[in-house]
Design a protein around this motif. Sequence first.
Motif, short mmCIF file in Angstrom:
data_model
loop_
_atom_site.label_atom_id
_atom_site.label_comp_id
_atom_site.label_asym_id
_atom_site.label_seq_id
_atom_site.Cartn_x
_atom_site.Cartn_y
_atom_site.Cartn_z
N ASP A 1 0.81 -1.22 0.00
CA ASP A 1 0.00 0.00 0.00
C ASP A 1 0.84 1.27 0.00
O ASP A 1 0.32 2.35 -0.28
CB ASP A 1 -0.95 0.02 1.19
CG ASP A 1 -2.07 -1.01 1.05
OD1 ASP A 1 -2.32 -1.47 -0.07
OD2 ASP A 1 -2.67 -1.36 2.09
N ALA A 2 2.13 1.16 0.31
CA ALA A 2 3.01 2.33 0.37
C ALA A 2 3.80 2.54 -0.93
O ALA A 2 4.57 3.50 -1.04
CB ALA A 2 3.97 2.22 1.56
N ILE A 3 3.62 1.67 -1.92
CA ILE A 3 4.30 1.85 -3.22
C ILE A 3 3.68 3.08 -3.89
O ILE A 3 2.46 3.22 -3.93
CB ILE A 3 4.15 0.59 -4.10
CG1 ILE A 3 4.88 -0.60 -3.45
CG2 ILE A 3 4.68 0.85 -5.50
CD1 ILE A 3 4.65 -1.92 -4.15
N GLN A 4 4.53 3.96 -4.41
CA GLN A 4 4.04 5.19 -5.07
C GLN A 4 4.37 5.15 -6.56
O GLN A 4 5.45 4.70 -6.95
CB GLN A 4 4.69 6.41 -4.42
CG GLN A 4 4.31 6.57 -2.98
CD GLN A 4 4.97 7.78 -2.34
OE1 GLN A 4 5.81 8.45 -2.95
NE2 GLN A 4 4.58 8.09 -1.12
N TYR A 5 3.43 5.66 -7.35
CA TYR A 5 3.55 5.66 -8.81
C TYR A 5 3.55 7.09 -9.31
O TYR A 5 2.69 7.89 -8.93
CB TYR A 5 2.35 4.91 -9.42
CG TYR A 5 2.26 3.47 -8.96
CD1 TYR A 5 2.85 2.45 -9.68
CD2 TYR A 5 1.60 3.15 -7.77
CE1 TYR A 5 2.77 1.13 -9.25
CE2 TYR A 5 1.51 1.83 -7.32
CZ TYR A 5 2.11 0.84 -8.07
OH TYR A 5 2.03 -0.46 -7.63
N SER A 6 4.50 7.39 -10.19
CA SER A 6 4.52 8.74 -10.78
C SER A 6 3.45 8.84 -11.85
O SER A 6 2.91 7.83 -12.32
CB SER A 6 5.89 9.00 -11.42
OG SER A 6 6.01 8.30 -12.65
N PRO B 1 8.87 1.61 -0.91
CA PRO B 1 9.30 2.06 0.41
C PRO B 1 10.73 1.55 0.66
O PRO B 1 11.04 0.40 0.34
CB PRO B 1 8.31 1.37 1.36
CG PRO B 1 7.18 0.93 0.51
CD PRO B 1 7.70 0.74 -0.87
N LYS B 2 11.60 2.40 1.18
CA LYS B 2 13.01 2.00 1.37
C LYS B 2 13.13 0.73 2.20
O LYS B 2 13.96 -0.13 1.91
CB LYS B 2 13.80 3.14 2.01
CG LYS B 2 14.02 4.30 1.07
CD LYS B 2 14.81 5.40 1.75
CE LYS B 2 14.94 6.59 0.80
NZ LYS B 2 15.63 7.71 1.44
N ALA B 3 12.32 0.59 3.23
CA ALA B 3 12.39 -0.60 4.09
C ALA B 3 12.04 -1.88 3.32
O ALA B 3 12.45 -2.98 3.70
CB ALA B 3 11.47 -0.43 5.29
N LEU C 1 6.29 -8.43 -6.55
CA LEU C 1 6.64 -7.50 -5.47
C LEU C 1 5.44 -6.65 -5.06
O LEU C 1 5.49 -5.97 -4.04
CB LEU C 1 7.78 -6.58 -5.90
CG LEU C 1 9.13 -7.23 -6.17
CD1 LEU C 1 10.15 -6.18 -6.58
CD2 LEU C 1 9.62 -8.03 -4.97
N GLY C 2 4.39 -6.66 -5.87
CA GLY C 2 3.20 -5.88 -5.54
C GLY C 2 3.03 -4.64 -6.40
O GLY C 2 2.13 -3.85 -6.17
N ILE C 3 3.89 -4.48 -7.40
CA ILE C 3 3.74 -3.35 -8.32
C ILE C 3 2.60 -3.67 -9.27
O ILE C 3 2.59 -4.73 -9.90
CB ILE C 3 5.06 -3.09 -9.09
CG1 ILE C 3 6.16 -2.68 -8.10
CG2 ILE C 3 4.86 -2.05 -10.18
CD1 ILE C 3 7.55 -2.61 -8.71
#
Length: 113
Positions: A28-33, A49-51, A79-81
């Motif tokens: 849920d923390a993956i961000q898309y441009s 997310p870096k972690a 990976l969830g992308i």
Amino acid sequence: MDIDLTRRNKKARPLSDAERGKLDEFIDAIQYSGRYSDKDFEYRHVQLPKAMLKAIPKEYFDGSRGTLKLLWEEEWRALGITQSLGWEHYEVHEPEPHILLFKRPLNYTPPQH
């Protein structure tokens, strides 16, 4: 701008259920441009997310660069992308290895089955 296939696993390396479970908390923390383009391709970048990098299997990393390898579609989806069809992982932003760069041809249309 061709993909450097030497920077990928020889074939897609599936995740085990246990590995996938370790990644679930980050999805849920993956961000898309937004999309941006040139005359041939549209592009976007995906920021993990870096972690999350610590939970990704070591076989997904390029030890000589300290970054992720270029991932097969099966790998980045595992990976969830999530993004529509046709995107190809073509580069890792080395100063910020949690940012993955994707491209696909302009006006891409998925194959009809």
